[in-house]
Design a protein around this motif. Structure first.
Motif, PDB file in Angstrom:
ATOM      1  N   ALA A  15       0.836  -1.200   0.000  1.00  0.00           N
ATOM      2  CA  ALA A  15       0.000   0.000   0.000  1.00  0.00           C
ATOM      3  C   ALA A  15       0.876   1.257   0.000  1.00  0.00           C
TER       4      ALA A  15
ATOM      5  N   VAL B 197       2.296   2.272  -3.448  1.00  0.00           N
ATOM      6  CA  VAL B 197       1.353   3.004  -4.300  1.00  0.00           C
ATOM      7  C   VAL B 197       1.175   4.431  -3.803  1.00  0.00           C
ATOM      8  N   VAL B 198       1.081   4.600  -2.484  1.00  0.00           N
ATOM      9  CA  VAL B 198       0.913   5.937  -1.902  1.00  0.00           C
ATOM     10  C   VAL B 198       2.078   6.841  -2.296  1.00  0.00           C
TER      11      VAL B 198
ATOM     12  N   VAL C  91       1.855   7.973  -5.896  1.00  0.00           N
ATOM     13  CA  VAL C  91       0.860   9.036  -6.048  1.00  0.00           C
ATOM     14  C   VAL C  91       1.413  10.362  -5.539  1.00  0.00           C
TER      15      VAL C  91
ATOM     16  N   PRO D  55      -1.850  -2.932  -2.985  1.00  0.00           N
ATOM     17  CA  PRO D  55      -1.984  -1.799  -3.902  1.00  0.00           C
ATOM     18  C   PRO D  55      -3.389  -1.206  -3.928  1.00  0.00           C
ATOM     19  N   ALA D  56      -4.411  -2.068  -3.850  1.00  0.00           N
ATOM     20  CA  ALA D  56      -5.778  -1.547  -3.821  1.00  0.00           C
ATOM     21  C   ALA D  56      -5.997  -0.696  -2.575  1.00  0.00           C
TER      22      ALA D  56
ATOM     23  N   GLY E 176      -4.241   2.662  -3.002  1.00  0.00           N
ATOM     24  CA  GLY E 176      -4.999   3.602  -3.824  1.00  0.00           C
ATOM     25  C   GLY E 176      -6.135   4.258  -3.055  1.00  0.00           C
ATOM     26  N   LEU E 177      -6.841   3.463  -2.254  1.00  0.00           N
ATOM     27  CA  LEU E 177      -7.937   4.008  -1.450  1.00  0.00           C
ATOM     28  C   LEU E 177      -7.420   4.989  -0.401  1.00  0.00           C
TER      29      LEU E 177
ATOM     30  N   ALA F 106      -4.619   6.787  -0.560  1.00  0.00           N
ATOM     31  CA  ALA F 106      -4.140   7.998  -1.219  1.00  0.00           C
ATOM     32  C   ALA F 106      -5.295   8.904  -1.613  1.00  0.00           C
ATOM     33  N   GLN F 107      -6.445   8.307  -1.918  1.00  0.00           N
ATOM     34  CA  GLN F 107      -7.612   9.100  -2.290  1.00  0.00           C
ATOM     35  C   GLN F 107      -8.324   9.672  -1.070  1.00  0.00           C
TER      36      GLN F 107
END
Length: 485
Positions: free
Chosen positions: A240, A243-244, A247, A363-364, A367-368, A370-371
Motif C-alpha cells: 500500500a 502506491v501511496v 501518487v 496496492p488496492a 490507492g484508497l 491515497a484518495q
C-alpha cells in the motif's frame, strides 16, 4: 570402504548452477512477456480493461492453483514437474508468436496462455524450493536462497527493460525471446540430478487431505506461524505504501521517467541486499535479522511524508530494500530445514498464497488511502500498520526458536540461545542430520529421538562421534549413484 567426497562449493555445484542459470533465463523471458503482452492487447484492441484482465489472469491462476500445486509437488517427481512447466510455457509463448506473426490475436487465446503461465508458476515454485535442500548442503542453503533472490530481481529488472525495448522494435520479438528462454531452461533442467521422492501409497492419496495437512503443519509451527502472519501484515502495508508514494511523487511534480527511476531503485536495493545477505546471515542470528527488517521499515516509512523529489524518494526505496533479502534467506532456510521433505512443497505453496494475497490487496488499499487521506496521512497510516506488526514480532518469544533445529555438529559454533548448564537430547531427521534439542520440549515434526541425553558437551561429543558425513542422505545417495559404472 572409501572416504566420502566433500560436497563442492556452491560456485562449482553443477546441479545448482544449471538450475540457477536456467531459471535466470526463464524469469528474464517471463518478465519480458509480462511487459509486452499488455502492450500487445492495447495495440490490438485499444482496451485498457482487456489489457489488465490478461495480466490479472496470470496472478489469479497462480493463486487458485497454489495450494493444490504444493500438494502435487510433494507427491510427484519434482524434476518432472519443473520440466513439464518449462515445456508448457515454451509452447504457450510459441503460440503467441504464431498469433502475432499471422495477425490472429484473440483475447480468449491470450487468457488461455495466461492461465497456463499462472498454473505453471504455481507448480514450479514449490517444486524448486522443495528441491533446493537436496541440491545444496545445509551450509550452502542460505547462500543459495540469497542467490535465487538475486536471480529473481535481475530477471525482473532486465526482462522488463528488454521486453519493452524489443516490443518497440517488433511486436513479435519479446514473445520469441520468451519461448527461447523457456526452451533453454528446459534443456538445462534436464541435466539437473534430483532424487525421486518417497512414493505415496495410492490408498493414502487424497488431494484435499494433503492440502489440509500442509496448512496444519504451517499453523502448528510457532516460529513459522508468527513470522508468516507478521510478514503478511508488513507486506500488505508496504505494498500500500508503495502506491501511496507513487501518487505523492506524481502530485509533487515528479515526471513519469522520474517515477520509473524511483521504482527501479527498489529493485537495485533488493539486488544489493541479496548479494550482501550471505555475509549478513553469517554475522546475524536469524531472529535478529527478521526483527531488524521490521524496525528499519517502520522507521523509514514516515520519511516519505517529508521527503520531496524523485531522487530522495528513490534513495528511500533503495534503503528500504537492503535488509529484507537477509531476513528472507534466514527464514526460508530455517523453514526448509525444519520441514520434512514430504511437506516442503506444501510449505512453499501455503506461504506463497498468503504473501500473494497480501501483495494483491496492498496496492488496492494504497490507492484508497491515497484518495481518502491526501498528503502525509496515508503514509502515516501505512507506518502505523507496519508498527503493529513490528511490535508483535519483537515481543513474540516463538521467533527466537527459528534458529533450531539447524545446529552445527561443532560444539562451539552454530548453537544460538543454548545454555551450557541445561540438559539436552540428540535428535535425527529423515536426512540423517543431527541436532541438539532442549530436553522436555516437544520434538518438531520430521525429527526423532536417538536416545542420547546429557549436557551440551556430552551430546555434542556424541554427535561428533556418529555424524561423520555432513551431507544429507539424499545428496549422498545421488553422489554415490554418480560413481557407479
Amino acid at each position: 570402504m572409501t572416504a566420502a567426497r566433500p560436497a563442492p562449493p556452491l560456485s562449482r555445484n553443477r546441479d545448482y548452477q544449471l538450475l540457477w542459470v536456467g531459471q535466470a533465463l526463464s524469469l528474464f523471458g517471463f518478465h519480458g512477456y509480462a511487459i509486452a503482452v499488455p502492450l500487445l492487447v492495447l495495440a490490438a484492441t485499444g482496451s485498457a480493461a482487456a489489457s489488465g484482465l490478461v495480466l490479472g489472469t496470470i496472478a489469479a491462476a497462480q493463486m487458485v492453483a497454489g495450494l493444490p500445486a504444493g500438494a502435487l509437488a510433494d507427491r510427484w517427481h519434482r524434476k518432472a514437474i519443473m520440466l513439464s512447466c518449462e515445456a508448457a510455457q515454451a509452447l504457450a509463448a510459441a503460440s503467441v508468436v504464431a498469433a502475432v506473426w499471422f495477425d490472429a490475436i484473440h483475447i480468449g487465446h491470450l487468457l488461455a496462455v495466461a492461465v497456463v503461465i499462472g498454473a505453471c508458476a504455481a507448480l514450479f515454485d514449490p517444486a524448486e524450493d522443495a528441491s533446493l535442500p537436496t541440491v545444496v548442503t545445509e551450509e550452502q542453503l542460505p547462500a543459495a536462497v540469497s542467490m535465487n533472490a538475486v536471480r529473481g530481481l535481475l530477471g525482473h529488472v532486465a526482462g522488463t527493460a528488454v521486453g519493452g525495448a524489443l516490443f518497440a522494435v517488433g511486436r513479435v520479438l519479446p514473445f520469441v525471446v520468451d519461448a527461447l528462454t523457456h526452451a533453454v531452461a528446459f534443456v538445462a533442467l534436464s541435466f539437473v540430478r534430483l532424487p525421486r521422492p518417497a512414493p505415496v501409497p495410492r490408498e493414502r492419496r487424497h488431494l484435499g487431505r494433503e492440502i489440509a495437512e500442509g496448512v496444519a503443519w504451517v499453523w502448528r509451527q510457532p516460529a513459522i506461524r508468527v513470522t508468516a502472519l507478521c510478514a503478511l501484515v508488513l507486506n500488505l502495508f508496504f505494498s500500500a505504501f508503495y502506491v501511496v508514494v507513487l501518487v505523492l511523487a506524481r502530485d509533487g511534480g515528479v515526471s513519469a521517467g522520474g517515477i520509473g527511476v524511483m521504482a527501479a531503485m527498489l529493485g537495485v536495493g533488493g539486488v544489493v541486499g541479496a548479494l550482501a545477505a550471505p555475509y549478513l546471515n553469517r554475522v546475524l542470528r536469524p531472529h535478529v535479522s527478521v526483527i531488524a527488517v521490521f524496525w528499519v521499515l517502520t522507521a523509514l516509512t514516515p520519511l516519505a511524508a517529508v521527503l520531496h523529489g524523485g531522487p530522495m524518494l528513490g534513495a528511500l526505496f533503495f534503503a528500504m530494500a537492503l535488509l529484507p533479502p537477509t531476513a528472507n534467506a534466514a527464514v526460508m532456510t530455517r523453514q526448509l530445514l525444519l520441514t520434512p521433505d514430504r511437506l516442503r512443497g506444501r510449505l512453499t505453496s501455503v506461504l506463497g498464497l498468503a504473501m500473494g494475497a497480501s501483495a494483491a490487496a496492498g496496492p488496492a488499499m494504497g490507492g484508497l488511502l491515497a484518495q481518502a487521506l491526501p498528503g502525509a496521512g496515508a503514509v502515516l497510516v501505512c507506518a502505523a500498520g507496519m508498527a503493529v506488526a513490528t511490535v508483535a514480532v519483537t515481543v513474540n518469544r516463538a521467533l527466537r526458536t527459528i534458529s533450531t533445529p539447524v545446529v552445527d555438529h561443532n560444539p562451539t559454533e552454530g548453537k544460538p540461545d543454548m545454555d551450557d548448564d541445561a540438559t539436552y537430547e540428540v535428535l535425527r531427521n529423515d536426512e540423517d542430520q543431527y541436532s541438539l534439542w532442549p530436553l522436555g520440549h516437544e520434538v518438531p515434526a520430521g525429527w526423532s529421538r536417538v536416545g542420547k541425553e546429557g549436557t551440551r558437551d556430552e551430546c555434542s561429543a556424541y554427535v561428533d562421534e556418529v555424524w561423520t558425513d555432513m551431507r544429507p542422505r539424499s545428496l549422498r545417495e545421488r553422489m554415490g549413484a554418480d560413481t557407479q559404472p
